[in-house]
Design an enzyme around this catalytic site. Structure first.
Site, short mmCIF file in Angstrom:
data_model
loop_
_atom_site.label_atom_id
_atom_site.label_comp_id
_atom_site.label_asym_id
_atom_site.label_seq_id
_atom_site.Cartn_x
_atom_site.Cartn_y
_atom_site.Cartn_z
CE1 TYR A 29 -3.13 2.98 0.46
CE2 TYR A 29 -3.18 2.59 2.82
CZ TYR A 29 -3.58 3.32 1.72
OH TYR A 29 -4.42 4.39 1.89
CB CYS A 30 0.95 4.27 0.21
SG CYS A 30 1.57 5.97 0.18
CG LEU A 31 5.61 6.12 0.09
CD1 LEU A 31 6.34 7.03 1.06
CD2 LEU A 31 6.08 6.37 -1.32
N GLY B 270 3.98 -0.28 -1.20
CA GLY B 270 3.90 -0.94 -2.50
C GLY B 270 5.12 -0.68 -3.35
#
Length: 587
Positions: free
Chosen positions: A321-323, A325
């Site tokens: 998720y987000c960074l 990821g």
């Protein structure tokens, strides 16, 4: 020599011929610490970066008299249009942009408030034209000037003042002015709470482990950087392949386990998956030298190694998720390059692998700004996320700042804080070295997309990954714009399912079944297929109503083994405590 944020590339030492003397290094460190203190006084913002932008724009506009005349003509035409539509039932000459809810009340249709609203919207449109149509201005300078000007215009909007907001006036008449008294009392209470390091009234109702992050589980591993949580099963049998979730280190993980009603973790467990999740430590000065590579090795790879003990021989559905990821994608590319086939599938939730179109945060990042941040981090050893939160609030000032001030202190009608509100103010820090490496190597230099991001001395790229990819973008995401997320189809070399969800960076991910107004578009890019432009893709993609969660679960199920096994429970004898763990509670 210890790492200092801003060191060139990966080098940590210089050749003897170019080595600086000890006195030079000492003076340089003195300068950087002095600039770091200056940065703290400036709130982490570089005044030179702003001055450059204004200078660039003003110079090119000053030598464009034709454009000046054109802007003046347009403004006169705008005023004429506004005056001709001043009747309460007339259609406005200037309408609000999508998502602008400031003038949605019918009270703004009444004279003279309709004129005030129209003048505000006209001024904002004219400013956008003045900054976007000036030839010769660097693109990032034009965007920065536009942002700063729009922020000032938004701050001066009639909706933000008691005498020019018809809703506030109506509320004062109905309450005989008690809304102002209540607002003033709330302002004093808020100021006292914040000055004492506390949270706003109502936030105390939301506590981690009591009203948030409630899914049952155990901490099965802990090191200096993260805790690994294994959640307890709620079904008698589970799919063979477990799930590993890697959240961003810039946020507390429980956005994915917010409450019982909107927990993605609880939903996955209920669908028969064994779920593991990383909870990052909230770092202090002791982790100042922690690198981006440490987050890959001691975070992502350490989690894979522990999962291998709990589920021997099984591949893993990896989710970032987000960074988180971005980190996971780099780790997955390195694993694929090195023949490590433990990833069954890869899911990237609002996560960028290409930073060329990294969204409105690019407004705050250039060499001047980044150097100032690095000097500030040199002093503290970390970057406090509250400084980044200020940038997010500024980017969404109308809905996240000004409207809340009006509701709380002018209308005297503050909305009750939600679990998401409580999560938003539960900020984290970022180690100086890691954050500097991330901003330089990924955000500014875009090395991963360009194919020159190195892991263990060798470059990795998204096309190294052979596991199928599920990528989620959000329609109104200003942190990871969906067209940037979509580029996973451009740089990847495997089957990719792309889903575009309604909502913003966080609200798109927190999309439980039954969520009102939820919708998404989806399509599959087969391995070897031609690339499709994102805007063309959107016109042809299938739109579906409802949460995207069931679609993703179906995708995970299709990528899983057909047979199920007896549910895996966290080994109580080896557990290091119950979920949500220790690190998530650190402030």
């Amino acid at each position: 020599m210890p790492f200092e944020p801003g060191d060139s590339r990966d080098s940590t030492s210089a050749s003897p011929g170019s080595a600086r003397s000890d006195s030079t290094q000492m003076l340089n460190r003195f300068d950087r610490r002095l600039r770091g203190r200056f940065a703290e006084l400036m709130g982490g913002q570089s005044p030179w970066a702003a001055m450059q932008a204004w200078e660039d724009w003003f110079f090119h506009l000053s030598v464009s008299p034709g454009q000046q005349l054109d802007l003046g003509r347009r403004w006169i035409e705008a005023l004429s249009s506004i005056l001709s539509t001043s009747a309460p039932d007339a259609e406005w000459a200037f309408g609000p942009q999508n998502g602008d809810r400031r003038f949605r009340s019918e009270k703004w249709r009444q004279w003279p408030f309709n004129l005030a609203a129209q003048l505000q919207l006209a001024a904002e449109e004219q400013w956008r034209r003045a900054t976007s149509e000036t030839r010769g201005v660097a693109g990032h300078h034009a965007r920065r000037v536009d942002f700063m000007g729009q922020f000032l215009l938004n701050a001066m909007a009639p909706v933000n003042f008691a005498a020019t907001n018809p809703e506030v006036i109506d509320q004062a008449l109905r309450t005989l002015g008690w809304n102002y008294i209540g607002g003033a009392a709330l302002l004093a209470d808020d100021a006292a709470r914040l000055a004492g390091g506390g949270r706003l009234k109502g936030m105390e109702d939301w506590r981690v482990g009591e009203s948030m992050a409630l899914t049952e589980g155990k901490v099965v591993f802990r090191n200096a950087l993260m805790e690994l949580i294994q959640y307890a099963p709620t079904t008698k049998s589970v799919k063979r392949e477990p799930i590993l979730i890697v959240p961003a280190w810039i946020m507390k993980y429980y956005i994915l386990d917010l409450t019982s009603e909107n927990s993605l973790v609880r939903h996955l467990v209920g669908q028969g998956f064994t779920v593991f999740l990383i909870s990052w430590k909230n770092p202090g000065r002791e982790l100042a030298e922690t690198s981006f590579e440490d987050y890959r090795q001691k975070g992502v790879m350490a989690a894979f190694d522990e999962i291998a003990k709990a589920a021997p021989g099984e591949k893993v559905h990896a989710v970032g998720y987000c960074l988180g990821g971005t980190t996971l994608a780099i780790a997955a590319a390195a694993m694929a390059r090195d023949g490590d086939d433990r990833i069954q599938s890869l899911t990237l939730l609002a996560a960028q692998t290409d930073f060329e179109e990294a969204g409105e945060l690019l407004l705050f990042i250039d060499e001047s700004q980044l150097s100032l941040l690095e000097d500030m981090m040199l002093v503290d050893g970390y970057l406090d996320a509250r400084r980044m939160a200020g940038a997010f609030y500024a980017l969404r000032a109308n809905e996240m700042l000004f409207s809340k001030l009006v509701d709380r202190y002018l209308l005297g009608q503050p909305s009750a804080p939600s679990a998401l509100d409580a999560w938003l103010v539960d900020s984290t820090r970022m180690p100086a070295r890691m954050h500097s490496e991330y901003l330089r190597r990924l955000f500014m230099e875009n090395r991963f997309a360009h194919g020159d991001y190195e892991v263990a001395g060798k470059a990795v790229a998204l096309k190294d990954i052979r596991a199928p990819i599920f990528a989620l973008g959000a329609e109104r995401d200003h942190v990871a714009p969906w067209r940037s997320v979509y580029k996973v189809e451009l740089y990847g070399a495997t089957e990719t399912t792309f889903v575009l969800s309604g909502g913003g960076h966080n609200s798109s991910v927190v999309s439980p079944i039954g969520k009102r107004g939820a919708y998404y578009w989806t399509s599959v890019c087969r391995e070897g297929s031609d690339y499709t432009d994102p805007d063309i893709w959107l016109k042809s993609a299938e739109r579906k109503d409802g949460s995207w969660w069931p679609n993703w679960v179906d995708w995970l199920t299709a990528k899983s083994s057909k047979d199920r096994i007896k549910a895996r429970s966290p080994a109580a004898d080896f557990a290091l405590g119950s979920a949500p763990g220790r690190y998530v509670r650190e402030t």
